[in-house]
Scaffold this motif. Structure first.
Motif, PDB file in Angstrom:
ATOM      1  N   ILE A  18       0.836  -1.205   0.000  1.00 55.47           N
ATOM      2  CA  ILE A  18       0.000   0.000   0.000  1.00 55.47           C
ATOM      3  C   ILE A  18       0.868   1.251   0.000  1.00 55.47           C
ATOM      4  CG2 ILE A  18      -0.323   0.305   2.501  1.00 55.47           C
ATOM      5  CD1 ILE A  18      -3.093   0.639  -0.094  1.00 55.47           C
ATOM      6  N   LYS A  19       2.031   1.177   0.629  1.00 51.49           N
ATOM      7  CA  LYS A  19       2.956   2.318   0.599  1.00 51.49           C
ATOM      8  C   LYS A  19       3.402   2.609  -0.832  1.00 51.49           C
ATOM      9  CE  LYS A  19       5.001   1.686   5.196  1.00 51.49           C
ATOM     10  NZ  LYS A  19       6.270   1.406   5.899  1.00 51.49           N
ATOM     11  N   ARG A  20       3.742   1.552  -1.575  1.00 53.61           N
ATOM     12  CA  ARG A  20       4.186   1.741  -2.957  1.00 53.61           C
ATOM     13  C   ARG A  20       3.048   2.289  -3.821  1.00 53.61           C
ATOM     14  NH1 ARG A  20       6.750  -3.139  -1.616  1.00 53.61           N
ATOM     15  NH2 ARG A  20       5.156  -4.398  -2.667  1.00 53.61           N
ATOM     16  N   LYS A  21       1.843   1.791  -3.576  1.00 58.10           N
ATOM     17  CA  LYS A  21       0.682   2.292  -4.329  1.00 58.10           C
ATOM     18  C   LYS A  21       0.447   3.774  -4.063  1.00 58.10           C
ATOM     19  CE  LYS A  21      -2.030  -1.974  -4.690  1.00 58.10           C
ATOM     20  NZ  LYS A  21      -3.296  -2.656  -4.284  1.00 58.10           N
ATOM     21  N   ARG A  22       0.610   4.174  -2.814  1.00 61.03           N
ATOM     22  CA  ARG A  22       0.396   5.582  -2.473  1.00 61.03           C
ATOM     23  C   ARG A  22       1.431   6.477  -3.155  1.00 61.03           C
ATOM     24  NH1 ARG A  22      -1.995   5.499   3.690  1.00 61.03           N
ATOM     25  NH2 ARG A  22      -2.410   7.673   3.306  1.00 61.03           N
ATOM     26  N   LYS A  23       2.667   6.035  -3.133  1.00 57.12           N
ATOM     27  CA  LYS A  23       3.734   6.825  -3.752  1.00 57.12           C
ATOM     28  C   LYS A  23       3.477   6.986  -5.247  1.00 57.12           C
ATOM     29  CE  LYS A  23       8.762   7.124  -4.137  1.00 57.12           C
ATOM     30  NZ  LYS A  23      10.059   6.483  -3.782  1.00 57.12           N
ATOM     31  N   LYS A  24       3.104   5.888  -5.905  1.00 61.47           N
ATOM     32  CA  LYS A  24       2.831   5.927  -7.335  1.00 61.47           C
ATOM     33  C   LYS A  24       1.613   6.800  -7.625  1.00 61.47           C
ATOM     34  CE  LYS A  24       1.900   2.960 -11.328  1.00 61.47           C
ATOM     35  NZ  LYS A  24       1.719   1.556 -11.800  1.00 61.47           N
ATOM     36  N   TYR A  25       0.601   6.691  -6.786  1.00 62.70           N
ATOM     37  CA  TYR A  25      -0.638   7.447  -6.982  1.00 62.70           C
ATOM     38  C   TYR A  25      -0.361   8.948  -6.911  1.00 62.70           C
ATOM     39  CZ  TYR A  25      -5.765   7.583  -6.976  1.00 62.70           C
ATOM     40  OH  TYR A  25      -7.079   7.761  -7.322  1.00 62.70           O
ATOM     41  N   ILE A  26       0.412   9.337  -5.912  1.00 60.83           N
ATOM     42  CA  ILE A  26       0.726  10.761  -5.729  1.00 60.83           C
ATOM     43  C   ILE A  26       1.506  11.306  -6.927  1.00 60.83           C
ATOM     44  CG2 ILE A  26       2.111  12.370  -4.353  1.00 60.83           C
ATOM     45  CD1 ILE A  26       1.366  10.637  -1.906  1.00 60.83           C
ATOM     46  N   ASN A  27       2.386  10.462  -7.471  1.00 61.12           N
ATOM     47  CA  ASN A  27       3.239  10.913  -8.572  1.00 61.12           C
ATOM     48  C   ASN A  27       2.553  10.893  -9.928  1.00 61.12           C
ATOM     49  OD1 ASN A  27       5.428  11.349  -6.869  1.00 61.12           O
ATOM     50  ND2 ASN A  27       6.192   9.261  -7.109  1.00 61.12           N
ATOM     51  N   THR A  28       1.435  10.187 -10.046  1.00 56.09           N
ATOM     52  CA  THR A  28       0.827  10.025 -11.369  1.00 56.09           C
ATOM     53  C   THR A  28      -0.585  10.587 -11.482  1.00 56.09           C
ATOM     54  OG1 THR A  28       0.025   7.804 -10.765  1.00 56.09           O
ATOM     55  CG2 THR A  28       2.175   7.948 -11.861  1.00 56.09           C
ATOM     56  N   VAL A  29      -1.228  10.892 -10.356  1.00 52.20           N
ATOM     57  CA  VAL A  29      -2.630  11.336 -10.398  1.00 52.20           C
ATOM     58  C   VAL A  29      -2.717  12.763  -9.864  1.00 52.20           C
ATOM     59  CG1 VAL A  29      -4.986  10.899  -9.602  1.00 52.20           C
ATOM     60  CG2 VAL A  29      -3.455   8.971 -10.089  1.00 52.20           C
ATOM     61  N   ASN A  30      -3.436  13.598 -10.569  1.00 47.78           N
ATOM     62  CA  ASN A  30      -3.646  14.978 -10.137  1.00 47.78           C
ATOM     63  C   ASN A  30      -4.792  15.004  -9.130  1.00 47.78           C
ATOM     64  OD1 ASN A  30      -3.556  17.754  -9.923  1.00 47.78           O
ATOM     65  ND2 ASN A  30      -4.781  18.097 -11.763  1.00 47.78           N
ATOM     66  N   LEU A  31      -4.447  15.133  -7.861  1.00 47.92           N
ATOM     67  CA  LEU A  31      -5.436  15.046  -6.795  1.00 47.92           C
ATOM     68  C   LEU A  31      -5.807  16.421  -6.262  1.00 47.92           C
ATOM     69  CD1 LEU A  31      -3.937  12.117  -4.671  1.00 47.92           C
ATOM     70  CD2 LEU A  31      -6.072  12.045  -5.952  1.00 47.92           C
ATOM     71  N   PRO A  32      -7.079  16.614  -5.893  1.00 44.69           N
ATOM     72  CA  PRO A  32      -7.438  17.821  -5.143  1.00 44.69           C
ATOM     73  C   PRO A  32      -6.637  17.882  -3.848  1.00 44.69           C
ATOM     74  CG  PRO A  32      -9.394  16.612  -5.841  1.00 44.69           C
ATOM     75  CD  PRO A  32      -8.225  15.728  -6.114  1.00 44.69           C
ATOM     76  N   LYS A  33      -6.361  19.084  -3.367  1.00 44.62           N
ATOM     77  CA  LYS A  33      -5.515  19.260  -2.192  1.00 44.62           C
ATOM     78  C   LYS A  33      -5.994  18.439  -1.009  1.00 44.62           C
ATOM     79  CE  LYS A  33      -3.620  22.762   0.928  1.00 44.62           C
ATOM     80  NZ  LYS A  33      -3.586  24.198   1.288  1.00 44.62           N
ATOM     81  N   MET A  34      -7.322  18.404  -0.780  1.00 47.92           N
ATOM     82  CA  MET A  34      -7.874  17.661   0.349  1.00 47.92           C
ATOM     83  C   MET A  34      -7.490  16.191   0.282  1.00 47.92           C
ATOM     84  SD  MET A  34     -11.937  17.110   1.124  1.00 47.92           S
ATOM     85  CE  MET A  34     -12.175  16.489  -0.554  1.00 47.92           C
ATOM     86  N   LEU A  35      -7.585  15.595  -0.903  1.00 45.43           N
ATOM     87  CA  LEU A  35      -7.282  14.177  -1.060  1.00 45.43           C
ATOM     88  C   LEU A  35      -5.783  13.922  -1.095  1.00 45.43           C
ATOM     89  CD1 LEU A  35     -10.015  13.234  -3.683  1.00 45.43           C
ATOM     90  CD2 LEU A  35     -10.102  12.962  -1.201  1.00 45.43           C
ATOM     91  N   ARG A  36      -5.027  14.867  -1.673  1.00 43.79           N
ATOM     92  CA  ARG A  36      -3.564  14.713  -1.688  1.00 43.79           C
ATOM     93  C   ARG A  36      -3.021  14.678  -0.260  1.00 43.79           C
ATOM     94  NH1 ARG A  36       0.942  15.086  -4.793  1.00 43.79           N
ATOM     95  NH2 ARG A  36      -0.354  15.082  -6.651  1.00 43.79           N
ATOM     96  N   CYS A  37      -3.532  15.550   0.595  1.00 43.78           N
ATOM     97  CA  CYS A  37      -3.092  15.564   1.998  1.00 43.78           C
ATOM     98  C   CYS A  37      -3.398  14.236   2.674  1.00 43.78           C
ATOM     99  CB  CYS A  37      -3.781  16.704   2.746  1.00 43.78           C
ATOM    100  SG  CYS A  37      -3.236  18.350   2.269  1.00 43.78           S
TER     101      CYS A  37
END
Length: 238
Positions: free
Chosen positions: A14-33
């Protein structure tokens, strides 16, 4: 070998998924946090992790056609249920409530008239969930409804959030002892096996508190004479 086992542990996944998600998906600030918050380490003690225990009351089980009627949650901090953190929100609803749902949930249209919007309710929950492990009993329903909301609102696929499922944990514990597949895993019956008091069911906040108590009891059952790791609890939850 130890490094290999660590790499393939689901918590590391799940840690690797989170890192990849943050680097590849444009998230709203609320969800990025929410996604940027660090996950606990495998060997961290479960009692030192912070949890938010969630329950949803809905018009049915299908996240694509049914609606959320209410949300309830409570924090577990320092191995204690923090009742001061408890939230119970009714959600406004433009559709008619199914008659059978009124009977089960005791939620009427009048109760929803002054409720929160789905957007405000979700934003409040996401803010409260930052830095916490999300817990639910049979969490697939909560996950599906949240994922459906995120897809409908932001076009996002499933966020890599950290979930613990007390139902899955109980099933693994039961199978380890008797390998009996037919054990009753409902929240009320599971609680009774731990000698926990009976609460009125089908209220989102009451069920959230009930699940929080069950989580603490399960941690004690896994390692009665020592402290269980969050890595083990997460693995049991898979």
């Amino acid at each position: 070998m130890k490094a290999l086992l660590t790499y393939f542990h689901p918590l590391e996944g799940i840690k690797r998924k989170r890192k990849k998600y943050i680097n590849t998906v444009n998230l709203p600030k609320m969800l990025r946090c929410l996604v940027e918050e660090p996950c606990p380490e495998i060997h961290d003690l479960a009692k030192n992790s912070n949890y938010i225990v969630l329950d949803l009351e809905t018009t049915g089980l299908d996240s694509e056609s049914d609606l959320i009627l209410s949300m309830g949650w409570v924090d577990v901090i320092n191995n204690k249920i923090d009742l001061a953190s408890a939230q119970h929100l009714y959600l406004t609803n433009d559709s008619q409530i199914k008659p059978e749902t009124v009977i089960i949930n005791h939620i009427t249209p009048q109760m929803l008239e002054k409720g929160a919007s789905i957007h405000d309710a979700m934003a409040t929950f996401f803010e409260a969930a930052k830095g916490k492990v999300i817990v639910a009993h049979a969490c697939v329903m909560e996950r599906n409804f949240i994922n459906h909301y995120l897809f409908q609102t932001y076009g996002l696929r499933e966020l890599p959030l950290l979930w613990l499922d007390t139902l899955c944990i109980e099933k693994k514990l039961a199978n380890a002892i008797s390998n009996h597949e037919d054990i009753d895993l409902t929240l009320s019956v599971t609680r009774s096996r731990y000698g926990l008091p009976e609460y009125n069911a089908h209220n989102a906040l009451a069920d959230a508190v009930s699940t929080a108590e069950l989580l603490l009891a399960q941690q004690k059952r896994v390692t009665p004479n020592s402290n269980v790791s969050i890595g083990l609890m997460y693995k049991l939850s898979m």
